[in-house]
Design an enzyme around this catalytic site. Structure first.
Site, short mmCIF file in Angstrom:
data_model
loop_
_atom_site.label_atom_id
_atom_site.label_comp_id
_atom_site.label_asym_id
_atom_site.label_seq_id
_atom_site.Cartn_x
_atom_site.Cartn_y
_atom_site.Cartn_z
N ARG A 1 47.09 45.75 34.42
CA ARG A 1 46.70 45.70 35.83
C ARG A 1 47.93 45.53 36.71
NH1 ARG A 1 41.58 41.73 36.34
NH2 ARG A 1 42.79 41.00 38.13
N ARG B 1 34.17 33.08 45.67
CA ARG B 1 35.54 32.59 45.60
C ARG B 1 35.93 31.77 46.81
NH1 ARG B 1 37.77 36.61 41.99
NH2 ARG B 1 40.00 36.44 41.74
N LYS C 1 36.95 34.76 32.38
CA LYS C 1 35.65 35.06 33.01
C LYS C 1 35.13 36.43 32.57
CE LYS C 1 37.37 34.73 37.20
NZ LYS C 1 38.79 34.45 36.88
N ARG D 1 47.88 40.69 28.89
CA ARG D 1 46.56 41.35 28.96
C ARG D 1 46.70 42.87 29.03
NH1 ARG D 1 42.36 39.76 33.51
NH2 ARG D 1 44.14 40.14 34.88
N ARG E 1 48.33 34.66 43.02
CA ARG E 1 46.90 34.58 42.73
C ARG E 1 46.52 33.15 42.32
NH1 ARG E 1 46.61 38.87 38.30
NH2 ARG E 1 44.47 38.16 37.97
P1 AP5 Z 1 40.09 37.76 31.27
O1 AP5 Z 1 38.76 37.59 30.63
O2 AP5 Z 1 40.51 39.11 31.69
O3 AP5 Z 1 40.26 36.70 32.47
P2 AP5 Z 1 39.58 36.62 33.90
O4 AP5 Z 1 39.16 35.20 34.10
O5 AP5 Z 1 38.54 37.68 34.05
O6 AP5 Z 1 40.87 36.88 34.79
P3 AP5 Z 1 41.13 37.90 35.99
O7 AP5 Z 1 42.61 38.07 36.07
O8 AP5 Z 1 40.27 39.11 35.87
O9 AP5 Z 1 40.63 37.02 37.16
P4 AP5 Z 1 40.91 37.19 38.65
O10 AP5 Z 1 39.93 36.22 39.12
O11 AP5 Z 1 42.29 36.97 39.10
O12 AP5 Z 1 40.71 38.75 38.90
P5 AP5 Z 1 39.58 39.54 39.65
O13 AP5 Z 1 39.47 40.84 39.01
O14 AP5 Z 1 38.36 38.71 39.79
O15 AP5 Z 1 41.19 37.16 30.25
C1 AP5 Z 1 42.57 37.20 30.58
C2 AP5 Z 1 43.39 37.45 29.31
O16 AP5 Z 1 43.28 36.31 28.44
C3 AP5 Z 1 42.92 38.65 28.47
O17 AP5 Z 1 44.02 39.26 27.87
C4 AP5 Z 1 41.99 38.01 27.41
O18 AP5 Z 1 41.97 38.78 26.20
C5 AP5 Z 1 42.69 36.66 27.17
N1 AP5 Z 1 41.74 35.58 26.85
C6 AP5 Z 1 40.50 35.36 27.39
N2 AP5 Z 1 39.94 34.24 26.88
C7 AP5 Z 1 40.87 33.72 26.00
C8 AP5 Z 1 40.89 32.55 25.17
N3 AP5 Z 1 39.84 31.70 25.12
N4 AP5 Z 1 41.98 32.31 24.43
C9 AP5 Z 1 43.04 33.18 24.47
N5 AP5 Z 1 43.08 34.30 25.22
C10 AP5 Z 1 42.01 34.56 25.99
O19 AP5 Z 1 40.20 39.70 41.10
C11 AP5 Z 1 41.30 40.54 41.35
C12 AP5 Z 1 41.57 40.61 42.84
O20 AP5 Z 1 40.44 41.20 43.52
C13 AP5 Z 1 41.78 39.26 43.54
O21 AP5 Z 1 43.11 38.83 43.46
C14 AP5 Z 1 41.34 39.60 44.98
O22 AP5 Z 1 42.36 40.30 45.65
C15 AP5 Z 1 40.17 40.54 44.76
N6 AP5 Z 1 38.89 39.84 44.65
C16 AP5 Z 1 38.07 39.81 43.55
N7 AP5 Z 1 36.98 39.09 43.79
C17 AP5 Z 1 37.09 38.61 45.07
C18 AP5 Z 1 36.28 37.78 45.89
N8 AP5 Z 1 35.13 37.27 45.45
N9 AP5 Z 1 36.72 37.50 47.15
C19 AP5 Z 1 37.87 38.03 47.62
N10 AP5 Z 1 38.70 38.80 46.89
C20 AP5 Z 1 38.32 39.11 45.62
MG MG Z 2 38.39 39.45 35.21
#
Ligand code: AP5
Ligand code: MG
Ligand code: ZN
Length: 220
Positions: free
Chosen positions: A165, A93, A18, A132, A176
């Site tokens: 991270r 979410r 994402k 990552r 997660r």
């Molecule tokens: P990346 O693009 O970083 O993936 P992502 O989908 O952004 O994954 P996240 O881990 O950031 O998602 P998340 O939803 O758990 O975290 P968030 O920060 O939202 O890609 C991942 C890796 O894969 C990278 O190394 C990239 O290079 C590689 N890659 C990408 N595409 C690829 C491909 N096509 N092929 C191969 N490799 C690839 O949330 C973190 C925490 O915050 C949550 O756990 C929660 O506690 C809180 N939080 C955030 N939002 C909310 C909400 N709305 N409600 C409640 N709590 C929330």
């Molecule tokens: Mg992300």
């Protein structure tokens, strides 16, 4: 594409890509990138009361409560740079968050143009997240296995030392993923009912996923 519908949600599990794709679409289409996770991490870094609260949930891989999450994102999308459209990354979410977003956009005479579900199997996600690395300065995201930086451990754009991270530890990643399946995956059906859901195969290389997302965005 009409201004009112340039509100695009990227839905997908942790590690689905994402953040990677939202950054590319932001640059390409001049839309704002709103990532609830990035907003929480900024607050954690600045040690604000919101950051201190959010950290207690993030460290366990749990969702931050809806009320504070919704308030934070609503304040963010009220800012000027969101008037032309937004790529939502990691929000909504839960169904409560989705309903709050629907209501806020309707009030502003805007609407969601598409919800793009980036589908990736769990086994691939676990492998991706453990490889990552991200830049604490500019937020650029790399992957040791699939998209490494030109110089090991350093950001291509600004040379900063890359970091991992805290919540990418294997046990937290597992939690997660569970939380995603229990609380966020039901949104796939929610947006399918609304006729907004599009699905993209997120196992393809980054460039192929970008191509699919670009076609959808251009057609809005
Ligand atoms: P990346 O693009 O970083 O993936 P992502 O989908 O952004 O994954 P996240 O881990 O950031 O998602 P998340 O939803 O758990 O975290 P968030 O920060 O939202 O890609 C991942 C890796 O894969 C990278 O190394 C990239 O290079 C590689 N890659 C990408 N595409 C690829 C491909 N096509 N092929 C191969 N490799 C690839 O949330 C973190 C925490 O915050 C949550 O756990 C929660 O506690 C809180 N939080 C955030 N939002 C909310 C909400 N709305 N409600 C409640 N709590 C929330
Ligand atoms: Mg992300
Ligand atoms: Zn950087």
């Amino acid at each position: 594409m009409s201004d009112a519908s340039k509100y695009i949600i990227l839905l997908g599990a942790p590690g689905a890509g994402k953040g990677t794709q939202a950054e590319i679409l932001r640059e390409r289409f001049g839309l704002a990138h709103v990532s609830s996770g990035d907003l929480f991490r900024e607050n954690v870094a600045k040690q604000t009361p919101l950051g201190l609260l959010a950290k207690t949930y993030m460290d366990k891989g749990e969702l931050v409560p809806d009320d504070v999450t919704i308030k934070m994102v609503m304040e963010r999308i009220a800012r000027d740079d969101c008037a032309r459209g937004v790529i939502f990354d990691g929000f909504p979410r839960t169904e409560a968050q989705a309903r709050a977003l629907d209501a806020a956009l309707a009030q502003a005479n805007k609407k969601i143009g598409a919800v793009i579900y980036i589908r990736v199997p769990d086994a691939v996600l676990v492998e991706r997240l453990s490889a990552r690395w991200s830049c604490p300065t500019c937020g650029a995201v790399y992957n040791q296995l699939t998209s490494p930086p030109r110089v090991a451990g350093k950001c291509d754009k600004d040379g900063s030392a890359l970091t991992q991270r805290d919540d990418d530890k294997p046990a937290t990643v597992r939690r997660r993923l569970e939380v995603y399946h229990q609380q966020t995956a039901p949104l796939i059906a929610y947006y399918q009912r609304a006729g907004l859901l599009r699905e993209v195969n997120g196992e393809q290389p980054i460039e192929q996923v970008t191509l699919a997302l670009t076609h959808i965005t251009q057609a809005l």
